[in-house]
Design an enzyme around this catalytic site. Structure first.
Site, PDB file in Angstrom:
ATOM      1  CB  THR A 260      -0.895  -0.084   1.257  1.00  0.00           C
ATOM      2  OG1 THR A 260      -1.658  -0.982   1.021  1.00  0.00           O
ATOM      3  CG2 THR A 260      -1.782   1.448   1.442  1.00  0.00           C
TER       4      THR A 260
ATOM      5  CE1 TYR B  10      -6.114   0.039   0.176  1.00  0.00           C
ATOM      6  CE2 TYR B  10      -4.076  -0.334  -1.070  1.00  0.00           C
ATOM      7  CZ  TYR B  10      -4.928  -0.691   0.054  1.00  0.00           C
ATOM      8  OH  TYR B  10      -4.536  -1.397   1.077  1.00  0.00           O
TER       9      TYR B  10
ATOM     10  CB  THR C 152       1.104  -3.290   6.615  1.00  0.00           C
ATOM     11  OG1 THR C 152      -0.488  -3.236   6.113  1.00  0.00           O
ATOM     12  CG2 THR C 152       1.683  -1.935   6.250  1.00  0.00           C
ATOM     13  CG  ASP C 153      -2.485  -7.354   3.925  1.00  0.00           C
ATOM     14  OD1 ASP C 153      -2.633  -6.353   4.727  1.00  0.00           O
ATOM     15  OD2 ASP C 153      -3.093  -7.712   3.090  1.00  0.00           O
TER      16      ASP C 153
ATOM     17  CE  LYS D 122      -2.531  -4.692   8.525  1.00  0.00           C
ATOM     18  NZ  LYS D 122      -2.634  -4.457   7.007  1.00  0.00           N
TER      19      LYS D 122
ATOM     20  CD  GLU E 118      -6.155 -26.161  29.563  1.00  0.00           C
ATOM     21  OE1 GLU E 118      -7.229 -26.507  29.604  1.00  0.00           O
ATOM     22  OE2 GLU E 118      -5.896 -25.060  29.058  1.00  0.00           O
TER      23      GLU E 118
HETATM   24  N1  ASP Z   1      -2.786  -5.472   1.112  1.00  0.00           N
HETATM   25  C1  ASP Z   1      -1.706  -4.447   1.410  1.00  0.00           C
HETATM   26  C2  ASP Z   1      -0.247  -5.337   1.523  1.00  0.00           C
HETATM   27  O1  ASP Z   1      -0.022  -5.971   2.334  1.00  0.00           O
HETATM   28  C3  ASP Z   1      -1.678  -3.736   2.778  1.00  0.00           C
HETATM   29  C4  ASP Z   1      -0.498  -2.614   3.170  1.00  0.00           C
HETATM   30  O2  ASP Z   1       0.158  -2.768   2.379  1.00  0.00           O
HETATM   31  O3  ASP Z   1      -1.147  -2.018   4.126  1.00  0.00           O
HETATM   32  O4  ASP Z   1       0.325  -5.175   0.335  1.00  0.00           O
END
Ligand code: ASP
Length: 338
Positions: free
Chosen positions: A18, A30, A96-97, A169, A295
């Site tokens: 992103t 996007y 970020t994923d 995340k 457990e």
């Molecule tokens: N779906 C995107 C990715 O991981 C989300 C992001 O970059 O924030 O490439």
């Protein structure tokens, strides 16, 4: 006339995400990875005050499409940059994923004391108040700072510096998505000014034993198959059986609470372990330690406890561990060491 000290040379490896995303309509949609690394750098002229920059576009994907081959290529390109005496550090732009998985993978396979900093953004580059430019500026400041050597792979976002092992995340869309719950932050970075906290205690980078890059150099495109199975009330055994049938060499259980499975699924996992599949118990709870033999009788069933690693991180360590051993005891030791 005084001599000015040349700025450190940082290589920026771009993979998409992103941070390089462009909106497709004014309010919602996007597309990740729409902009090249050159465009991202050009959008933040202040970067030139921090470092000399070299760029390399390694991939152009949303990080949900990250796979073994791209990991191996990225690791090889990171290592090549770090091995160059002229390069002081590496910044990797990334979605970020799966940021936490890539960061932890590199933390385990890259051999260098030099800083490696992953950076992404939650808002696309064309959004109002995009977070990418400041994140990129801060990431470059972290990578260019000599005090960040030897701390393993780091992630910079939202004015925070995270260790690869600790970061997760935790929110689908908000800019404060990243948290380092267990052992805390690596530091803060305010408009390029660093505040570093204690270095990590677990093994990483230069002290790591994993070397899939040699295998990759010989042409290997894949790492051992490790699947994650998410536990829930009323769970059956079918998904565990299916993973084994599909050829999984390792299985990570995103267990309930302290890494628990109901009796039906537990029996399937025990059969898998008996058949030689490495079974790691992690937790879907989002925090806390999964210990041995609380457990679940790990000794009797031949399971491995994930210690502090969430399921996706446990998967990374397990697939690398499986490149070295299939012995559950030896694999357990890795979960206490890394
Ligand atoms: N779906 C995107 C990715 O991981 C989300 C992001 O970059 O924030 O490439």
């Amino acid at each position: 006339m005084g001599h000015s000290v040349p700025l450190p040379l940082i290589r920026v490896l771009a993979t998409g995400g992103t941070i390089a995303g462009a909106q497709t309509d004014r309010e919602r949609g996007y597309r990740a990875a729409a902009f090249s690394v050159d465009a991202l750098i050009a959008a933040v002229p202040q970067l030139a005050t921090l470092a000399q920059i070299e760029v390399e576009q390694v991939a152009a994907i949303g990080s949900q499409d990250m796979d073994d081959a791209t990991w191996l290529r990225l690791a090889a390109r990171t290592q090549a940059a770090l091995d160059s005496p002229a390069v002081a550090g590496v910044v990797i732009t990334h979605g970020t994923d799966t940021m936490e998985e890539t960061a932890f993978f590199l933390n385990l396979v890259v051999r260098s004391e030099k800083p490696v900093v992953l950076v992404g953004a939650m808002r696309p580059a064309t959004a109002i108040s995009a977070d990418g430019p400041m994140n990129l500026y801060n990431a470059l400041a972290v990578a260019a700072h000599p005090a960040t050597r030897g701390r393993g792979v780091l992630v910079v976002a939202n004015d925070e510096i995270h260790f690869a092992r600790e970061i997760a995340k935790t929110n689908t869309t908000q800019v404060g998505t990243f948290a380092s719950g267990h052992r805390g932050l690596a530091g803060l970075v305010n408009a390029g000014r660093l505040h570093l906290y204690a270095p990590p205690v677990r093994r990483h980078t230069a002290a790591s034993e994993f070397s899939p890059l040699a295998a990759a150099a010989a042409g290997a495109q894949r790492l051992p198959r490790v699947d994650i199975v998410y536990a829930h009330a009323g769970m059956g055994r079918e998904l565990i059986d299916a993973a084994v049938k599909a050829g999984a060499r390792g299985l990570v259980i995103a267990g309930m609470g302290d890494g628990n499975l109901g009796a039906v699924a537990l029996a399937a996992a025990a059969e898998a372990a008996k058949a030689g599949v490495a079974v790691v118990r992690s937790s879907r709870a989002g925090g806390g330690v999964v210990e041995r033999n609380i457990e679940v009788d790990d000794d009797a069933l031949g399971f491995i406890a994930a210690d502090e690693l969430n399921p996706q991180k446990a998967r990374v360590l397990l697939l690398l561990g499986l490149t070295r051993t299939g012995d559950p005891r030896a694999l357990q030791d890795l979960f206490f060491a890394y």
